[in-house]
Design a protein around this motif. Sequence first.
Motif, PDB file in Angstrom:
ATOM      1  N   ASP A 180       0.861  -1.769   0.077  1.00 17.29           N
ATOM      2  CA  ASP A 180       0.025  -0.089   0.646  1.00 17.29           C
ATOM      3  C   ASP A 180       0.860   1.412   0.092  1.00 17.29           C
ATOM      4  O   ASP A 180       0.990   2.103  -0.865  1.00 17.29           O
TER       5      ASP A 180
ATOM      6  N   MET B 112       1.417   5.104  -3.077  1.00 17.88           N
ATOM      7  CA  MET B 112       1.483   5.800  -2.818  1.00 17.88           C
ATOM      8  C   MET B 112       2.582   6.153  -3.571  1.00 17.88           C
ATOM      9  O   MET B 112       2.523   7.624  -3.573  1.00 17.88           O
TER      10      MET B 112
ATOM     11  N   GLU C  50       2.557   7.939  -8.054  1.00 15.30           N
ATOM     12  CA  GLU C  50       2.943   9.883  -8.086  1.00 15.30           C
ATOM     13  C   GLU C  50       3.877  10.346  -8.711  1.00 15.30           C
ATOM     14  O   GLU C  50       5.113  11.143  -8.409  1.00 15.30           O
TER      15      GLU C  50
ATOM     16  N   LYS D  22      -1.257   9.827   3.205  1.00 16.92           N
ATOM     17  CA  LYS D  22      -1.190   9.559   2.126  1.00 16.92           C
ATOM     18  C   LYS D  22      -1.446  11.021   1.447  1.00 16.92           C
ATOM     19  O   LYS D  22      -0.804  11.853   0.640  1.00 16.92           O
TER      20      LYS D  22
ATOM     21  N   GLU E 159       1.357  13.535  -0.631  1.00 11.67           N
ATOM     22  CA  GLU E 159       0.425  14.776  -1.833  1.00 11.67           C
ATOM     23  C   GLU E 159       0.905  15.917  -0.825  1.00 11.67           C
ATOM     24  O   GLU E 159       1.434  16.396  -2.336  1.00 11.67           O
TER      25      GLU E 159
END
Length: 429
Positions: free
Chosen positions: A286, A290, A294, A406, A410
């Motif tokens: 997971d 992430m 990106e 996350k 970001e």
Amino acid sequence: MSQAAEKERSMELQKTMLAEHFDQLAKSDETGAKNAYTFVPGNLTELLHTFDLLPVLPEINALQNAMRKRSADFISIAEKLGHSEDVCTYVKCDIGMKRNGNIGPTGTKLPDPSVLLLSYTGCFTFMKWFELLKAEYDCPIVMLHVPYQADGKWTKSMRDYIVKQLQEKVIPTLEEVSGKKFDMDKLRHHMRLSREAEERFVKVLDAGKVTPSPIDAWFGGVYYISPIFTAFRGQQSAIDYYDALLAELNQRIAKGQGPIIPDGEMGEQKYRLVVEGPPCWTNFRDLWKMFYEEGAVIVASTYTKVGGLYEDGFRHDPDNPLESLAEYCLGCYTNHSLPARTDRIVQYVEDYNADGFLINSVKSCNSFSAGQLLILREVEERTGRPGGFFESDLVDPRYFSAANIKNRLESYFQMIEQKRQHVKGEVTS
Ligand code: SF4
């Protein structure tokens, strides 16, 4: 992993090596093979091979159990026994596994230890952990005390102190446990093989300097370090593994390809990052997703140095076997001070031409999480590149908050973008 990943020869080799190793452990009762439970940092793998002792590494069992989603149950067993929530979760996972029948991560039973070889490098928990194992098992225990590099360097007297312990305590204990006389030539032989593997391993991690990077030096790095930091250093199989891996990496470099990820090939690399801290094992994929979704690739990480540092030129030396074992133990990342760790991260950010660096602060690792915010501030100041920080745990899934991480990531990637715009603005104005 996807089909693309499964085709890689190096991965197949590693899978076979691990399966054979755990198989040997499972058959110990029939074959009479002996083993040593020991730690990755400051491991004495060559010495164990000299006595035909199979290494068993409790922290590797813990992390593999976490990747197979078995750690939560083991941690719960340990907590019911009274181990506090604050204890390193590797320890609780290991104790829980033992109390659950000592079935290892591959599903086969692990033998009881023939000896507990406690290499003590930088983390006090190592000592408490083996005290607990000593209470669980009826077997000899021997400790190798590795002096901490508090001033960022080791001295000859520190090295001599380790050599003396090897000569007077560790080797005699291993002779007794294995029933074999110490053979210096055999040790030299394993060290020669180690040196060969180490030369190749350095080239693997160096590949992160290429753009686009053909490796992911954190998530992928976990697989690359496995042979050299676990049971296979000092064996021909480790050399064969790194030969296969380097051939694959050279092909990827020639084709301008990035690393293989669980979904296949990594696409565009928008962010080159350096990471401090281990990955979160319970949610390994997971977390990786992430990053690669990106376009973030890890070009260097400190985690790939926990079992030993080679980039400064250290290699196991068959001409000075005991001294070189001592130097190896002194040099592993867990034995480095906060300022030395900071210098190293600054160096990685620059040498690997990274856009920034991230810290994964591990909730239950008091030894290495302490001071990480200071590292963050100083590396930002010295490199002028953005740093980011998020928290998770090693093997306790209760501390993995996907939404939080996350969000953090970001915002961090946006920070890098803003920095780029700013630099662009300065250049064009
Ligand atoms: S270094 Fe951290 S994770 Fe490793 S044993 Fe020590 S406390 Fe646990």
